[in-house]
Design a protein around this motif. Structure first.
Motif, PDB file in Angstrom:
ATOM      1  N   ARG A  73     -64.970 -37.380  25.276  1.00 41.49           N
ATOM      2  CA  ARG A  73     -64.923 -39.397  24.625  1.00 41.49           C
ATOM      3  C   ARG A  73     -66.221 -39.297  24.606  1.00 41.49           C
ATOM      4  N   MET A  76     -70.082 -37.735  25.351  1.00 40.30           N
ATOM      5  CA  MET A  76     -69.481 -36.716  26.699  1.00 40.30           C
ATOM      6  C   MET A  76     -68.203 -36.085  26.081  1.00 40.30           C
ATOM      7  N   ILE A  80     -63.511 -26.110  29.529  1.00 38.69           N
ATOM      8  CA  ILE A  80     -63.152 -25.552  30.927  1.00 38.69           C
ATOM      9  C   ILE A  80     -62.122 -24.399  30.450  1.00 38.69           C
ATOM     10  N   HIS A 107     -74.128 -29.684  31.855  1.00 41.08           N
ATOM     11  CA  HIS A 107     -73.347 -29.009  33.170  1.00 41.08           C
ATOM     12  C   HIS A 107     -72.736 -27.670  33.409  1.00 41.08           C
ATOM     13  N   GLN A 109     -70.138 -24.922  35.753  1.00 42.95           N
ATOM     14  CA  GLN A 109     -70.431 -24.845  37.525  1.00 42.95           C
ATOM     15  C   GLN A 109     -69.366 -23.172  36.681  1.00 42.95           C
TER      16      GLN A 109
ATOM     17  N   PRO B  29     -55.590 -35.675  28.958  1.00 43.89           N
ATOM     18  CA  PRO B  29     -55.443 -35.140  29.438  1.00 43.89           C
ATOM     19  C   PRO B  29     -56.333 -34.608  31.004  1.00 43.89           C
ATOM     20  N   ALA B  31     -56.875 -32.100  34.423  1.00 43.56           N
ATOM     21  CA  ALA B  31     -57.433 -30.543  35.013  1.00 43.56           C
ATOM     22  C   ALA B  31     -57.677 -30.536  36.330  1.00 43.56           C
ATOM     23  N   VAL B  71     -73.517 -38.639  36.976  1.00 42.26           N
ATOM     24  CA  VAL B  71     -73.772 -39.387  35.443  1.00 42.26           C
ATOM     25  C   VAL B  71     -72.854 -39.513  34.490  1.00 42.26           C
ATOM     26  N   ARG B  73     -71.176 -41.854  31.014  1.00 36.82           N
ATOM     27  CA  ARG B  73     -72.017 -42.049  29.587  1.00 36.82           C
ATOM     28  C   ARG B  73     -70.864 -42.474  28.226  1.00 36.82           C
ATOM     29  N   ASP B  75     -67.507 -43.815  28.136  1.00 38.95           N
ATOM     30  CA  ASP B  75     -66.056 -44.099  29.236  1.00 38.95           C
ATOM     31  C   ASP B  75     -65.789 -42.768  29.715  1.00 38.95           C
ATOM     32  N   MET B  76     -66.596 -42.063  29.575  1.00 39.77           N
ATOM     33  CA  MET B  76     -66.608 -40.772  30.736  1.00 39.77           C
ATOM     34  C   MET B  76     -67.552 -40.261  31.208  1.00 39.77           C
ATOM     35  N   GLY B  77     -67.998 -39.548  32.772  1.00 42.48           N
ATOM     36  CA  GLY B  77     -68.793 -39.455  33.598  1.00 42.48           C
ATOM     37  C   GLY B  77     -68.070 -37.946  34.732  1.00 42.48           C
ATOM     38  N   MET B  78     -69.085 -37.782  35.289  1.00 42.81           N
ATOM     39  CA  MET B  78     -68.735 -36.866  36.575  1.00 42.81           C
ATOM     40  C   MET B  78     -70.049 -36.971  37.428  1.00 42.81           C
ATOM     41  N   THR B  93     -67.171 -30.345  41.114  1.00 47.89           N
ATOM     42  CA  THR B  93     -67.121 -31.180  40.079  1.00 47.89           C
ATOM     43  C   THR B  93     -66.718 -32.754  39.734  1.00 47.89           C
ATOM     44  N   VAL B  95     -64.338 -35.177  37.153  1.00 45.64           N
ATOM     45  CA  VAL B  95     -64.456 -35.716  36.235  1.00 45.64           C
ATOM     46  C   VAL B  95     -63.802 -36.662  35.471  1.00 45.64           C
ATOM     47  N   THR B  97     -62.920 -40.674  33.262  1.00 50.98           N
ATOM     48  CA  THR B  97     -63.203 -41.744  32.512  1.00 50.98           C
ATOM     49  C   THR B  97     -62.409 -43.143  32.850  1.00 50.98           C
ATOM     50  N   ARG B  98     -62.670 -43.885  32.025  1.00 49.56           N
ATOM     51  CA  ARG B  98     -62.101 -45.052  31.810  1.00 49.56           C
ATOM     52  C   ARG B  98     -60.377 -45.099  31.175  1.00 49.56           C
ATOM     53  N   ILE B 106     -60.024 -36.963  35.801  1.00 49.36           N
ATOM     54  CA  ILE B 106     -59.633 -36.310  34.646  1.00 49.36           C
ATOM     55  C   ILE B 106     -59.852 -34.316  35.191  1.00 49.36           C
ATOM     56  N   HIS B 107     -60.469 -34.241  36.420  1.00 52.42           N
ATOM     57  CA  HIS B 107     -60.645 -33.308  36.623  1.00 52.42           C
ATOM     58  C   HIS B 107     -61.828 -32.280  37.861  1.00 52.42           C
TER      59      HIS B 107
END
Lengths: 134, 134
Positions: A73, A76, A80, A107, A109, B29, B31, B71, B73, B75-78, B93, B95, B97-98, B106-107
């Motif tokens: 998106r 970023m 997986i 990142h 993992q 999507p 996970a 972190v 950036r 509309d996505m981040g973790m 981890t 993850v 999304t907006r 999302i993950h």
């Protein structure tokens, strides 16, 4: 981003620390969670950990990447995937950001996982050194 | 996003499957890689896995989240963090999304990890049920 993800595993198979270094982001914060190890949050420490892995003759020289799932998106994204090593299956999360027009890793993992349901166990390490993954 | 990350663990502690459902993205999507388990890539299956965890009386009712690294950036981040459960340390981890103006998950990947260097072992489960994390 699938290509950047493949570059990670190609650097692993090729024992190419320069390619590994080029792959990791320089401006963004980075993190690396190797299986069962303390977390790493510093770029130099992360590269040193990969250097130790790539120099370790006990490390497998092959890895097969399957079940890639790519979600991106904007600038970023993540991949997986399942890492099939000789005698072991791992599941990995690899996160990327765009830097200087290219996807760079921020990142990683990975952790031990069971094989796919009904799958045969991972094959033993081949005798000759296969340097390409696919 | 730190707040969305806390919401994950609050839903875990509160055994709140509706909050967990609300937290996971609906359009993107998704996970989920639970420790040592097969990967999940389907929203309904992921929620079913959390429902089973939340209904399992053997699951801890406390978790302490430390060492959060955020972190983002666009509309996505973790968020990478350490989950301290009674008797176990995991590294995760998460993850996001907006979606519809809010950070949605999302993950999630979590895996067993050693405690911090020099740290005391995680405390045993308290006798009474502490419903709040902090």
């Amino acid at each position: 981003m699938a290509r950047a993800n493949r570059a990670l595993y190609r650097a692993f198979v090729d024992r190419d620390i320069e390619a590994m270094d080029a792959l990791w982001a320089r401006a963004a914060p980075v993190a690396c969670l190797h299986p069962g190890q303390p977390p790493l949050y510093d770029r130099a420490t992360i590269l040193a950990s990969w250097r130790a892995i790539l120099r370790n003759p006990a490390q497998p020289t092959t890895v097969r990447i399957v079940e890639d799932v790519v979600v991106a998106r904007g600038d970023m994204g993540m991949v997986i995937c399942r890492e099939i090593l000789p005698g072991a299956h791992l599941l990995a999360t690899n996160v990327f950001t765009r830097e200087d027009g290219a996807w760079r890793m921020i990142h990683h993992q990975s952790a031990q996982a069971p094989g796919p349901a009904g799958a045969a166990p991972a094959p033993p390490a081949p005798k000759r050194d296969r340097r390409k993954m696919h």
